[in-house]
Design an enzyme around this catalytic site. Structure first.
Site, PDB file in Angstrom:
ATOM      1  N   PHE A  20       0.830  -1.095  -0.016  1.00  0.00           N
ATOM      2  CA  PHE A  20      -0.168   0.106  -0.106  1.00  0.00           C
ATOM      3  C   PHE A  20       0.966   1.124   0.168  1.00  0.00           C
ATOM      4  O   PHE A  20       0.946   2.108  -0.825  1.00  0.00           O
ATOM      5  CB  PHE A  20      -1.050  -0.201   1.400  1.00  0.00           C
ATOM      6  CG  PHE A  20      -1.447   1.348   1.691  1.00  0.00           C
ATOM      7  CD1 PHE A  20      -1.808   2.057   0.750  1.00  0.00           C
ATOM      8  CD2 PHE A  20      -1.520   1.706   2.958  1.00  0.00           C
ATOM      9  CE1 PHE A  20      -2.450   3.348   1.226  1.00  0.00           C
ATOM     10  CE2 PHE A  20      -1.995   2.781   3.494  1.00  0.00           C
ATOM     11  CZ  PHE A  20      -2.528   3.699   2.513  1.00  0.00           C
ATOM     12  N   ASP A  40       9.677  -7.336  -3.408  1.00  0.00           N
ATOM     13  CA  ASP A  40       8.591  -7.687  -2.698  1.00  0.00           C
ATOM     14  C   ASP A  40       8.190  -9.285  -2.582  1.00  0.00           C
ATOM     15  O   ASP A  40       8.382  -9.724  -3.780  1.00  0.00           O
ATOM     16  CB  ASP A  40       7.406  -6.867  -3.225  1.00  0.00           C
ATOM     17  CG  ASP A  40       6.267  -6.664  -2.351  1.00  0.00           C
ATOM     18  OD1 ASP A  40       5.732  -5.424  -1.859  1.00  0.00           O
ATOM     19  OD2 ASP A  40       5.682  -7.547  -1.791  1.00  0.00           O
ATOM     20  N   THR A  44       1.171  -9.612   0.768  1.00  0.00           N
ATOM     21  CA  THR A  44       0.165  -8.765   1.275  1.00  0.00           C
ATOM     22  C   THR A  44      -0.168  -7.916   0.127  1.00  0.00           C
ATOM     23  O   THR A  44      -1.144  -7.157   0.126  1.00  0.00           O
ATOM     24  CB  THR A  44       0.408  -8.068   2.510  1.00  0.00           C
ATOM     25  OG1 THR A  44       1.506  -7.284   2.749  1.00  0.00           O
ATOM     26  CG2 THR A  44       0.248  -9.072   3.895  1.00  0.00           C
ATOM     27  N   LEU A  70      19.476 -11.107  -0.184  1.00  0.00           N
ATOM     28  CA  LEU A  70      18.935 -10.438  -1.400  1.00  0.00           C
ATOM     29  C   LEU A  70      19.827 -11.049  -2.691  1.00  0.00           C
ATOM     30  O   LEU A  70      20.681 -11.373  -2.627  1.00  0.00           O
ATOM     31  CB  LEU A  70      19.264  -9.038  -1.311  1.00  0.00           C
ATOM     32  CG  LEU A  70      18.810  -8.423  -0.315  1.00  0.00           C
ATOM     33  CD1 LEU A  70      19.364  -7.062   0.059  1.00  0.00           C
ATOM     34  CD2 LEU A  70      16.911  -8.157  -0.433  1.00  0.00           C
ATOM     35  N   TYR A 159       4.838  -8.095  15.627  1.00  0.00           N
ATOM     36  CA  TYR A 159       5.196  -6.900  14.968  1.00  0.00           C
ATOM     37  C   TYR A 159       5.881  -5.991  15.777  1.00  0.00           C
ATOM     38  O   TYR A 159       6.869  -5.298  15.311  1.00  0.00           O
ATOM     39  CB  TYR A 159       3.823  -6.461  14.307  1.00  0.00           C
ATOM     40  CG  TYR A 159       3.866  -5.322  13.412  1.00  0.00           C
ATOM     41  CD1 TYR A 159       4.153  -5.351  12.195  1.00  0.00           C
ATOM     42  CD2 TYR A 159       3.609  -3.942  13.873  1.00  0.00           C
ATOM     43  CE1 TYR A 159       4.046  -4.513  11.575  1.00  0.00           C
ATOM     44  CE2 TYR A 159       3.477  -2.837  13.104  1.00  0.00           C
ATOM     45  CZ  TYR A 159       3.789  -2.941  11.992  1.00  0.00           C
ATOM     46  OH  TYR A 159       3.855  -2.130  10.877  1.00  0.00           O
ATOM     47  N   TYR A 173      23.861   0.252  13.500  1.00  0.00           N
ATOM     48  CA  TYR A 173      24.616   0.573  12.229  1.00  0.00           C
ATOM     49  C   TYR A 173      25.066   1.995  12.252  1.00  0.00           C
ATOM     50  O   TYR A 173      26.184   2.520  11.764  1.00  0.00           O
ATOM     51  CB  TYR A 173      23.799   0.258  10.988  1.00  0.00           C
ATOM     52  CG  TYR A 173      23.919  -1.268  10.458  1.00  0.00           C
ATOM     53  CD1 TYR A 173      23.801  -2.125  11.277  1.00  0.00           C
ATOM     54  CD2 TYR A 173      24.659  -1.409   9.300  1.00  0.00           C
ATOM     55  CE1 TYR A 173      23.923  -3.812  10.996  1.00  0.00           C
ATOM     56  CE2 TYR A 173      24.816  -2.653   8.805  1.00  0.00           C
ATOM     57  CZ  TYR A 173      24.567  -3.843   9.734  1.00  0.00           C
ATOM     58  OH  TYR A 173      24.985  -5.126   9.233  1.00  0.00           O
TER      59      TYR A 173
END
Ligand code: UDP
Length: 337
Positions: A20, A40, A44, A70, A159, A173
């Site tokens: 979104f 992505d 969702t 990655l 979460y 970092y």
């Protein structure tokens, strides 16, 4: 430490870019002249968010989960990467609680992978953290220095604690001089490109009102939230990323206009022209009673504050959902949005 210049701002990696907020951010970054690599896992995301971006020059989609290392499609572009935005994580309570282990790992391991990318690329890194780091707050409105009241054992912890740990990693970092870091704490955001089945209150109430389904209010509806329209949130994210602040502090981004869920319902009814019945459901475990950002820091550092009033944003979002669902809007306000 950064390597862009005015003519060529370089590649912005947007993890969660098909979601979104991510899809709006990708569009804004393309408009600013960035090449964008959207990473992505489509867990969702709405596929149509991606379809709307895919034809744009400079946009590349990489189907990957940031929990895993990655892929070369990202790392082999290292020399051109100047910005790394991390928006990867399911963000609605039913969705992030559906696979809590993956949610926690997305924030912690995913942020680690993206920070390592930023370090190797000498790119600036922005984490989208959350107002959930404040839990069910005892301080109101919430200032960034408030350390929060989070249950580390409850169903929201995957979460909340994941984002808290991601902040810890990011600031470590930064302290270690390994990456230039920005941390935004996003409060409730809404607007077009939300998934109709997302489960959050704005999408639920608008879609239920538009389709004539019973409207679900959890608890008595007296709990409060502060809803920020997505264009304001994206503007805040880009300002934060591009600002030359030292980045050692998180920055709240949200709309300080606080309303109850019942008030939100009244606004939705007025905009959609709906008299659908209300069904009350139990208040979810650990549901915060109230939430409102103090945005003094964002104002002072970024000259940022939300521009879109809640009723305007809701009317635009209602019009967008109506088109998505093939429903009709009764109210002139929404038709004009
Ligand atoms: N809520 C509601 N009806 C719904 C969905 C949510 O009353 O259909 C309530 C929820 O219990 C919470 C508020 O609306 O108090 C905001 O919920 P949301 O899931 O949008 O986000 P949160 O701020 O809780 O992460």
């Amino acid at each position: 430490m950064t390597k862009e210049n005015i003519m060529h701002p370089g590649i912005a990696v947007v993890a969660g870019g098909a979601g979104f907020i991510g899809s709006h951010l990708c569009r804004a970054l393309l408009d600013r002249g960035h090449e964008v690599i959207c990473v992505d896992n489509l867990q969702t995301a709405r596929p149509s968010n991606l379809r709307a971006l895919e034809g744009s020059p400079g946009f590349t989609f990489v189907h990957a989960d940031v929990v895993r290392p990655l892929p070369p499609a990202v790392t082999e572009r290292m020399a051109q990467i100047t910005r790394v935005y991390n928006l990867a994580c399911a963000a609605s309570p039913p969705q992030y609680q559906a696979d809590p282990e993956h949610t926690l790992l997305t924030s912690v391991v995913g942020t680690h992978h993206l920070l390592r990318l930023a370090e190797a690329a000498k790119a600036r890194f922005l984490l989208t953290s959350t107002s959930e780091v404040y839990g069910d707050p005892e301080i109101h409105p919430q200032i960034e220095d408030y350390r929060g009241s989070v249950s580390c054992t409850g169903p929201r912890a995957c979460y909340d604690e994941g984002k808290r740990a991601a902040e810890t990693l990011a600031f470590d970092y930064a302290r270690g001089g390994r990456a230039e870091v920005r941390v935004a704490r996003l409060f409730n955001t809404y607007g077009p490109n939300m998934h109709p089945d997302d489960g959050r209150v704005v999408s639920n109430l608008l879609c239920q009102a538009l389709s004539g389904a019973p409207i679900t209010i959890y608890g008595d509806g007296s709990q409060t939230r502060s809803f920020c329209y997505v264009s304001d949130t994206v503007d805040g994210l880009v300002r934060l990323m591009e600002s030359d602040i030292d980045g050692s502090e998180p920055v709240n981004l949200g709309n300080p206009v606080e309303i109850t869920v019942n008030d939100l319902l009244a606004r939705v009814r007025a905009i959609v022209g709906s008299d659908a019945a209300v069904v009350h459901r139990p208040l979810p475990v650990d549901d915060p009673r109230r939430r409102r950002p103090d945005i003094g820091r964002a104002k002072a550092l970024l000259d940022w504050s939300p521009k879109v009033p809640v009723d305007t944003g809701l009317a635009r979002t209602a019009a967008w959902f109506a088109e998505e669902l093939g429903a009709s809007l009764q109210s002139p306000a929404a038709q004009a949005a």
